[in-house]
Design a protein around this motif. Structure first.
Motif, mmCIF file in Angstrom:
data_model
loop_
_atom_site.group_PDB
_atom_site.id
_atom_site.type_symbol
_atom_site.label_atom_id
_atom_site.label_comp_id
_atom_site.label_asym_id
_atom_site.label_seq_id
_atom_site.Cartn_x
_atom_site.Cartn_y
_atom_site.Cartn_z
ATOM 1 N N GLU A 69 -6.360 3.080 9.959
ATOM 2 C CA GLU A 69 -6.350 2.017 9.264
ATOM 3 C C GLU A 69 -4.916 1.516 8.119
ATOM 4 O OE1 GLU A 69 -7.536 -2.110 8.375
ATOM 5 O OE2 GLU A 69 -7.222 0.208 6.482
ATOM 6 N N SER A 70 -4.925 0.274 8.631
ATOM 7 C CA SER A 70 -3.644 -0.540 7.704
ATOM 8 C C SER A 70 -3.586 -0.430 5.990
ATOM 9 C CB SER A 70 -2.730 -1.499 8.702
ATOM 10 O OG SER A 70 -3.064 -2.828 8.161
ATOM 11 N N THR A 71 -4.717 -1.310 6.318
ATOM 12 C CA THR A 71 -4.861 -1.675 4.379
ATOM 13 C C THR A 71 -5.030 0.203 3.902
ATOM 14 O OG1 THR A 71 -5.772 -3.719 4.698
ATOM 15 C CG2 THR A 71 -6.126 -2.353 2.717
ATOM 16 N N LEU A 72 -5.661 0.871 4.466
ATOM 17 C CA LEU A 72 -6.239 2.676 3.885
ATOM 18 C C LEU A 72 -4.435 3.164 3.852
ATOM 19 C CD1 LEU A 72 -8.324 4.624 2.884
ATOM 20 C CD2 LEU A 72 -8.376 5.579 5.911
ATOM 21 N N LEU A 73 -3.924 3.281 5.009
ATOM 22 C CA LEU A 73 -2.611 3.309 4.771
ATOM 23 C C LEU A 73 -1.415 2.872 3.819
ATOM 24 C CD1 LEU A 73 -1.566 4.751 8.373
ATOM 25 C CD2 LEU A 73 -2.675 6.158 6.671
ATOM 26 N N ARG A 74 -1.496 1.945 3.372
ATOM 27 C CA ARG A 74 -1.053 1.271 2.624
ATOM 28 C C ARG A 74 -1.523 1.650 1.525
ATOM 29 N NH1 ARG A 74 -0.576 -3.783 5.321
ATOM 30 N NH2 ARG A 74 -2.528 -4.299 4.883
ATOM 31 N N GLY A 75 -2.415 1.970 1.375
ATOM 32 C CA GLY A 75 -3.091 2.630 -0.332
ATOM 33 C C GLY A 75 -2.779 3.637 -0.504
ATOM 34 N N ILE A 76 -3.295 4.621 0.579
ATOM 35 C CA ILE A 76 -2.657 5.659 0.387
ATOM 36 C C ILE A 76 -1.008 5.839 0.178
ATOM 37 C CG2 ILE A 76 -1.980 7.404 1.611
ATOM 38 C CD1 ILE A 76 -4.964 7.160 3.165
ATOM 39 N N ALA A 77 -0.413 4.804 0.214
ATOM 40 C CA ALA A 77 1.361 5.278 0.617
ATOM 41 C C ALA A 77 1.714 4.718 -1.467
ATOM 42 C CB ALA A 77 1.539 4.301 1.220
ATOM 43 N N GLN A 78 0.586 3.400 -1.920
ATOM 44 C CA GLN A 78 0.614 3.690 -3.433
ATOM 45 C C GLN A 78 -0.050 4.773 -4.138
ATOM 46 O OE1 GLN A 78 -1.691 -0.096 -2.969
ATOM 47 N NE2 GLN A 78 -1.697 -0.382 -5.508
ATOM 48 N N GLN A 79 -1.126 4.837 -3.745
ATOM 49 C CA GLN A 79 -1.601 6.276 -5.112
ATOM 50 C C GLN A 79 -0.302 7.310 -4.922
ATOM 51 O OE1 GLN A 79 -4.153 4.845 -6.729
ATOM 52 N NE2 GLN A 79 -5.761 6.620 -5.618
ATOM 53 N N GLN A 80 -0.028 7.468 -3.426
ATOM 54 C CA GLN A 80 0.895 8.912 -3.503
ATOM 55 C C GLN A 80 2.134 8.724 -4.736
ATOM 56 O OE1 GLN A 80 0.249 11.441 -1.779
ATOM 57 N NE2 GLN A 80 -1.061 11.245 0.022
ATOM 58 N N GLU A 81 2.179 7.446 -4.736
ATOM 59 C CA GLU A 81 3.918 6.816 -5.646
ATOM 60 C C GLU A 81 3.079 6.955 -7.124
ATOM 61 O OE1 GLU A 81 5.720 2.979 -5.426
ATOM 62 O OE2 GLU A 81 5.689 3.212 -2.924
ATOM 63 N N LYS A 82 2.301 6.270 -7.070
ATOM 64 C CA LYS A 82 1.470 7.180 -8.139
ATOM 65 C C LYS A 82 2.124 8.880 -8.601
ATOM 66 C CE LYS A 82 -1.029 2.739 -8.402
ATOM 67 N NZ LYS A 82 -2.031 1.853 -8.573
ATOM 68 N N ARG A 83 1.045 8.855 -7.952
ATOM 69 C CA ARG A 83 0.877 10.281 -8.081
ATOM 70 C C ARG A 83 2.416 11.655 -8.786
ATOM 71 N NH1 ARG A 83 -2.579 13.087 -8.069
ATOM 72 N NH2 ARG A 83 -4.951 12.702 -7.150
ATOM 73 N N GLU A 84 3.300 10.510 -7.392
ATOM 74 C CA GLU A 84 4.982 11.347 -8.025
ATOM 75 C C GLU A 84 5.152 10.833 -8.965
ATOM 76 O OE1 GLU A 84 6.812 13.250 -5.770
ATOM 77 O OE2 GLU A 84 8.497 12.971 -7.090
ATOM 78 N N THR A 85 5.788 9.417 -9.491
ATOM 79 C CA THR A 85 5.887 9.027 -10.820
ATOM 80 C C THR A 85 5.436 10.014 -11.892
ATOM 81 O OG1 THR A 85 5.811 6.668 -9.713
ATOM 82 C CG2 THR A 85 6.242 7.222 -12.249
ATOM 83 N N ARG A 86 3.725 10.405 -11.877
ATOM 84 C CA ARG A 86 3.124 10.731 -12.719
ATOM 85 C C ARG A 86 3.265 12.306 -13.249
ATOM 86 N NH1 ARG A 86 -3.210 13.565 -13.117
ATOM 87 N NH2 ARG A 86 -2.480 13.747 -11.009
ATOM 88 N N ALA A 87 3.953 12.896 -12.327
ATOM 89 C CA ALA A 87 4.280 14.124 -11.196
ATOM 90 C C ALA A 87 5.660 14.485 -12.300
ATOM 91 C CB ALA A 87 3.992 15.342 -10.183
ATOM 92 N N ILE A 88 6.675 13.634 -12.580
ATOM 93 C CA ILE A 88 7.640 13.486 -12.693
ATOM 94 C C ILE A 88 7.560 13.624 -14.463
ATOM 95 C CG2 ILE A 88 10.123 12.231 -13.831
ATOM 96 C CD1 ILE A 88 9.950 11.780 -10.704
ATOM 97 N N ALA A 89 6.604 12.429 -14.795
ATOM 98 C CA ALA A 89 6.449 12.520 -16.433
ATOM 99 C C ALA A 89 5.776 13.796 -16.531
ATOM 100 C CB ALA A 89 6.021 11.088 -16.455
#
Ligand code: AMP
Ligand code: MN
Ligand code: MN
Ligand code: MN
Length: 287
Positions: A86-106
């Protein structure tokens, strides 16, 4: 007696240690007959897990566990029966993964400053293709000999207020429920007693969750004392929700926990699987 239904499990598509296929095989050996794979902010493991479950005759529920920020605490919402395309869910997941990536670097930077260089690279290599979670940092700290076990890594470095902790602004509660509903799934409040909330505030969280369209809450999370099951069963019933149950199994290293190794389901609330096609044939919820 293990539970035949386990609706909260992790694979290495997020912070679990096993591949989806190995996880399903282990659940099968533990007599689990119905299971959901609920990886953190990821649907990557679902196709493999479903294939493995079909070949072993396990009933499989497509799931996810979304991270939510509610009044400055991290809350987890499980989605059951979702359409992973489902497209809204998939877009949302991508957004969460980006947050995870930024947090991991920090987090990597903070840990390096505390005398642990190489934490980010180490966590990344343990995560493989999955997005880095705190669990991967914890596993790296254990493997590098900085702490004796995962618990110690969280307690000393990774929990809120500890030197390696970086707050993350996850999605609002309402949004997580909305994504799950749009994807045709049922939203379930995960492990309600694991949040730093007193009972009054917990009831407020459950109210907000229900108003947002949440349908269930976990009344059994792993092995728990009977009085907790009673409390959760009552809360579930009072708020008009259905009960769910799951181990939240991540790894065979958790020797105290197995897929399906959970406390009995209470008679106090209807089960979330009520109304699912032929699920009643699999398990008497009150057994
Ligand atoms: P994250 O979503 O990256 O913030 O990581 C949260 C995950 O860390 C949870 O889903 C748990 O699997 C794990 N976790 C949190 N606290 C602990 C703890 N005290 N001991 C072991 N694992 C923990
Ligand atoms: Mn986890
Ligand atoms: Mn969780
Ligand atoms: Mn979980």
């Amino acid at each position: 007696m293990p539970s035949a239904i386990d609706l909260h499990l992790h694979s290495n598509a997020s912070d679990g240690a096993l591949t989806p296929g190995d996880l399903v095989a282990l659940a099968h050996r533990q007599q689990v007959r119905s299971m959901a794979l609920t990886d953190h902010d990821s649907v990557e493991g679902l196709a493999d897990a479903r294939r493995a479950a079909e070949s072993l005759g396990i009933r499989f529920v497509l799931g996810i566990e979304l991270s939510v920020s509610w009044e400055r605490i991290d809350v987890h919402v499980v989605g059951l029966g979702i359409d992973p395309g489902e497209s809204t869910l998939l877009r949302g997941i991508a957004q969460q993964q980006e947050k995870r990536e930024t947090r991991a670097i920090a987090m990597g930077e903070r840990l390096a400053r505390k005398g642990f260089p190489g934490a980010l690279e180490g966590a990344r290599s343990l995560a493989g293709e999955a997005t880095v979670t705190r669990t991967h940092f914890a596993r790296w700290m254990v493997s590098a000999g900085h702490v004796s076990d995962l618990q110690a890594a969280f307690k000393r470095y990774l929990r809120r207020g500890k030197p390696g902790y970086v707050a993350c602004d996850w999605i609002p509660l309402e949004e997580a429920v909305e994504w799950i509903r749009r994807a045709g799934g049922q939203a379930v409040l995960a492990h309600p007693l694991r949040y730093p909330l007193n009972q009054r505030k917990l009831r407020r969280l459950i109210d907000r969750f229900t108003e947002a369209g949440g349908e269930g809450m976990e009344v059994v999370s792993g092995r728990q004392p009977p009085d907790q099951t009673t409390l959760l069963g009552q809360l579930c019933d009072w708020h008009g929700l259905k009960g769910s149950c799951g181990s939240d199994f991540h790894s065979p290293d958790q020797t105290w926990l197995t897929p399906g190794g959970i406390s009995p389901f209470p008679r106090l609330c209807p089960p979330i699987w009520q109304g699912w096609p032929d699920i009643d044939a699999w398990m008497d919820p009150a057994a």
